[in-house]
Design a protein around this motif. Structure first.
Motif, PDB file in Angstrom:
ATOM      1  N   ILE A   1       2.635   4.482  -4.203  1.00  0.00           N
ATOM      2  CA  ILE A   1       3.106   3.447  -3.083  1.00  0.00           C
ATOM      3  C   ILE A   1       1.809   4.384  -1.495  1.00  0.00           C
ATOM      4  CG2 ILE A   1       3.456   1.592  -1.897  1.00  0.00           C
ATOM      5  CD1 ILE A   1       2.894   1.320  -4.813  1.00  0.00           C
ATOM      6  N   GLU A   2       0.914   4.388  -1.727  1.00  0.00           N
ATOM      7  CA  GLU A   2       0.135   5.298  -1.040  1.00  0.00           C
ATOM      8  C   GLU A   2      -1.086   4.973  -0.177  1.00  0.00           C
ATOM      9  OE1 GLU A   2      -1.168   8.871  -3.047  1.00  0.00           O
ATOM     10  OE2 GLU A   2      -1.774   7.527  -4.660  1.00  0.00           O
ATOM     11  N   THR A   3      -1.152   3.432  -0.199  1.00  0.00           N
ATOM     12  CA  THR A   3      -2.366   3.014   1.194  1.00  0.00           C
ATOM     13  C   THR A   3      -1.948   1.981   1.386  1.00  0.00           C
ATOM     14  OG1 THR A   3      -3.338   1.121  -0.710  1.00  0.00           O
ATOM     15  CG2 THR A   3      -3.826   3.260  -1.074  1.00  0.00           C
ATOM     16  N   PRO A   4      -2.880   1.006   2.088  1.00  0.00           N
ATOM     17  CA  PRO A   4      -2.094   0.062   3.001  1.00  0.00           C
ATOM     18  C   PRO A   4      -1.965  -1.309   1.860  1.00  0.00           C
ATOM     19  CG  PRO A   4      -3.632   1.256   4.685  1.00  0.00           C
ATOM     20  CD  PRO A   4      -3.666   1.855   3.177  1.00  0.00           C
ATOM     21  N   ALA A   5      -2.913  -1.547   1.405  1.00  0.00           N
ATOM     22  CA  ALA A   5      -3.300  -2.121   0.877  1.00  0.00           C
ATOM     23  C   ALA A   5      -1.838  -2.218  -0.811  1.00  0.00           C
ATOM     24  CB  ALA A   5      -4.521  -2.464  -0.521  1.00  0.00           C
ATOM     25  N   SER A   6      -1.054  -1.220  -1.425  1.00  0.00           N
ATOM     26  CA  SER A   6       0.142  -0.808  -1.463  1.00  0.00           C
ATOM     27  C   SER A   6       0.479  -2.019  -0.403  1.00  0.00           C
ATOM     28  CB  SER A   6      -0.309   0.270  -1.980  1.00  0.00           C
ATOM     29  OG  SER A   6      -0.692   1.300  -2.790  1.00  0.00           O
ATOM     30  N   ILE A   7       1.071  -1.321   0.699  1.00  0.00           N
ATOM     31  CA  ILE A   7       2.438  -2.345   1.385  1.00  0.00           C
ATOM     32  C   ILE A   7       2.309  -3.611   1.793  1.00  0.00           C
ATOM     33  CG2 ILE A   7       3.057  -2.311   3.404  1.00  0.00           C
ATOM     34  CD1 ILE A   7       3.632   0.506   2.348  1.00  0.00           C
ATOM     35  N   LEU A   8       1.411  -3.882   1.042  1.00  0.00           N
ATOM     36  CA  LEU A   8       0.423  -5.827   2.184  1.00  0.00           C
ATOM     37  C   LEU A   8       0.780  -6.291   0.398  1.00  0.00           C
ATOM     38  CD1 LEU A   8      -2.385  -5.522   4.431  1.00  0.00           C
ATOM     39  CD2 LEU A   8      -0.174  -5.955   4.959  1.00  0.00           C
ATOM     40  N   ASN A   9       0.721  -5.635  -0.363  1.00  0.00           N
ATOM     41  CA  ASN A   9       0.622  -5.667  -2.059  1.00  0.00           C
ATOM     42  C   ASN A   9       2.468  -5.832  -2.604  1.00  0.00           C
ATOM     43  OD1 ASN A   9      -1.675  -7.791  -1.095  1.00  0.00           O
ATOM     44  ND2 ASN A   9      -2.998  -6.203  -2.702  1.00  0.00           N
ATOM     45  N   ILE A  10       3.019  -5.107  -1.804  1.00  0.00           N
ATOM     46  CA  ILE A  10       4.333  -5.495  -2.598  1.00  0.00           C
ATOM     47  C   ILE A  10       4.578  -5.024  -3.898  1.00  0.00           C
ATOM     48  CG2 ILE A  10       5.726  -4.580  -0.893  1.00  0.00           C
ATOM     49  CD1 ILE A  10       4.760  -1.119  -3.207  1.00  0.00           C
ATOM     50  N   HIS A  11       5.534  -6.651  -3.067  1.00  0.00           N
ATOM     51  CA  HIS A  11       5.913  -7.434  -3.808  1.00  0.00           C
ATOM     52  C   HIS A  11       4.996  -8.026  -5.089  1.00  0.00           C
ATOM     53  CE1 HIS A  11       8.416 -11.363  -4.161  1.00  0.00           C
ATOM     54  NE2 HIS A  11       9.176 -10.506  -4.986  1.00  0.00           N
ATOM     55  N   GLU A  12       4.085  -8.330  -4.954  1.00  0.00           N
ATOM     56  CA  GLU A  12       3.452  -8.727  -6.390  1.00  0.00           C
ATOM     57  C   GLU A  12       2.708  -7.778  -6.914  1.00  0.00           C
ATOM     58  OE1 GLU A  12       2.505 -11.843  -6.854  1.00  0.00           O
ATOM     59  OE2 GLU A  12       3.936 -11.997  -5.183  1.00  0.00           O
ATOM     60  N   ILE A  13       2.905  -6.550  -6.552  1.00  0.00           N
ATOM     61  CA  ILE A  13       2.916  -5.422  -6.930  1.00  0.00           C
ATOM     62  C   ILE A  13       3.927  -4.935  -7.834  1.00  0.00           C
ATOM     63  CG2 ILE A  13       2.616  -2.849  -7.840  1.00  0.00           C
ATOM     64  CD1 ILE A  13       0.736  -2.578  -5.255  1.00  0.00           C
ATOM     65  N   ALA A  14       5.739  -5.279  -8.043  1.00  0.00           N
ATOM     66  CA  ALA A  14       7.145  -4.412  -8.019  1.00  0.00           C
ATOM     67  C   ALA A  14       6.871  -6.514  -9.208  1.00  0.00           C
ATOM     68  CB  ALA A  14       7.474  -5.331  -6.957  1.00  0.00           C
ATOM     69  N   LYS A  15       6.107  -7.133  -9.086  1.00  0.00           N
ATOM     70  CA  LYS A  15       6.368  -8.497  -9.502  1.00  0.00           C
ATOM     71  C   LYS A  15       6.020  -7.985 -11.542  1.00  0.00           C
ATOM     72  CE  LYS A  15       6.394 -12.821  -7.983  1.00  0.00           C
ATOM     73  NZ  LYS A  15       5.489 -13.596  -7.444  1.00  0.00           N
ATOM     74  N   ALA A  16       5.639  -7.210 -11.240  1.00  0.00           N
ATOM     75  CA  ALA A  16       4.136  -6.574 -12.511  1.00  0.00           C
ATOM     76  C   ALA A  16       4.992  -6.355 -13.377  1.00  0.00           C
ATOM     77  CB  ALA A  16       3.076  -5.775 -12.489  1.00  0.00           C
ATOM     78  N   ARG A  17       6.312  -5.748 -12.914  1.00  0.00           N
ATOM     79  CA  ARG A  17       7.439  -5.069 -14.355  1.00  0.00           C
ATOM     80  C   ARG A  17       8.035  -6.281 -14.802  1.00  0.00           C
ATOM     81  NH1 ARG A  17      12.881  -4.906 -14.976  1.00  0.00           N
ATOM     82  NH2 ARG A  17      13.897  -2.931 -15.287  1.00  0.00           N
ATOM     83  N   ARG A  18       7.229  -8.023 -14.270  1.00  0.00           N
ATOM     84  CA  ARG A  18       7.957  -8.571 -15.096  1.00  0.00           C
ATOM     85  C   ARG A  18       7.682  -8.768 -17.088  1.00  0.00           C
ATOM     86  NH1 ARG A  18       9.144 -13.659 -10.693  1.00  0.00           N
ATOM     87  NH2 ARG A  18      10.203 -12.530  -9.422  1.00  0.00           N
ATOM     88  N   ASP A  19       6.544  -8.353 -16.805  1.00  0.00           N
ATOM     89  CA  ASP A  19       5.174  -7.837 -18.084  1.00  0.00           C
ATOM     90  C   ASP A  19       5.867  -6.904 -19.034  1.00  0.00           C
ATOM     91  OD1 ASP A  19       3.488  -8.129 -19.804  1.00  0.00           O
ATOM     92  OD2 ASP A  19       1.138  -8.486 -18.264  1.00  0.00           O
TER      93      ASP A  19
END
Length: 297
Positions: free
Chosen positions: A129-147
């Motif tokens: 997690i190392e870009t501004p977009a990573s921070i802005l999209n962080i919850h959607e990225i974390a939710k990928a764990r559900r898959d």
């Protein structure tokens, strides 16, 4: 929701440059919980192929004991990304660390590649997690764990890259980074992910490193990524429960097991109030202490 069932120690997570064979060998005897064998930032363009060969051979040959082995590959869009991923899968590390994960689409794409390459089921994916977009999209990225196809298990903060891309300075106390760190931590915990703090750059400042480790521990991080063996002791001690914390945790667990407290939600011990709903935190402290004792460092 996050749970406290995964008690694998990740207090100290040491980056080792894949191009340095001596460093790869030395890592076998260092007191670290996890090792990130790096093919990306720590390796120059002319050394990429050599690093890939050395890292994958090191993982295949073993000798690292209980240390968790993670290979950080180059991003898929780089000239080395695809070959890195192929080689890493063949080497079978515990996890593959993907750089520049700025959206869940990155993880979905990697999941497709893992399936097409018949990657062993037990290889996990860690996300930088190392870009501004990573921070802005962080919850959607974390939710990928559900898959389960994504195999997502851990977030690793890349504070140097965040500083570069946002112009935020890394100052003592890291005030500019607090909103991003806590947002990432909340997202990780909401989906049951491990989360690791970024590196401390001054390898000559042991006490400065210790201060950042203690800060990250108080914020709720599981451990810290490190760039030099001199930083191992501060990380290992900072992210371990203290003797007093373990004593109190055992006291609380034993108290709630007494018949007179069996139906109580809150009890008072040594002048403090303890809630039954927080018993999991006390069990975690005791379990971590036992795991650290068994490990020997």
């Amino acid at each position: 929701m996050a749970t406290l069932t995964d008690l694998r120690l990740r207090r100290s997570v040491l980056y080792m440059p894949g191009s340095n064979q001596r460093a790869l060998d030395k890592a076998k005897s260092l007191p670290c919980d996890s090792i990130i064998l790096d093919l990306e930032d720590a390796v120059g363009p002319d050394e990429k192929e050599t690093a890939r060969e050395q890292v994958c051979a090191a993982v295949k040959n073993g000798g690292y004991g209980s240390r968790e082995l993670v290979i950080r590959v180059n991003a898929p869009q780089t000239p080395w990304g695809e070959a890195d991923l192929h080689a890493a899968i063949e080497a079978k590390p515990d996890a593959i660390l993907m750089p520049k994960v700025s959206s869940p689409a990155v993880l979905e794409s990697i999941a497709d590649r893992l399936e097409s390459l018949d990657a062993p089921e037990d290889i996990r994916i860690w996300a930088m997690i190392e870009t501004p977009a990573s921070i802005l999209n962080i919850h959607e990225i974390a939710k990928a764990r559900r898959d389960s196809r994504t195999r997502l298990a851990c977030f690793v903060l890349g504070t140097n890259d965040l500083s570069k891309d946002t112009w935020a300075k890394i100052v003592p106390g890291r005030a500019p980074f607090m909103p991003w760190m806590m947002t990432a931590l909340a997202a990780a915990r909401s989906e049951g992910l491990t989360i690791l703090d970024g590196v401390f750059n001054d390898i000559s400042d042991t006490e400065g490193c210790r201060a950042e480790c203690l800060q990250a521990r108080d914020l709720g991080f599981d451990g810290k990524t490190l760039i030099h063996p001199s930083q191992l002791e501060p990380a290992n001690t900072s992210f371990a429960p203290t003797e007093e914390e373990v004593r109190r945790a055992k006291m609380v667990l034993e108290a709630f097991e007494r018949p007179e407290y069996a139906k109580r939600g809150v009890i008072k011990l040594e002048g403090r109030l303890y809630e039954r709903q927080h018993l999991a935190m006390n069990r975690r402290a005791v379990s971590w202490a036992e795991a650290i004792k068994a490990k020997g460092f």
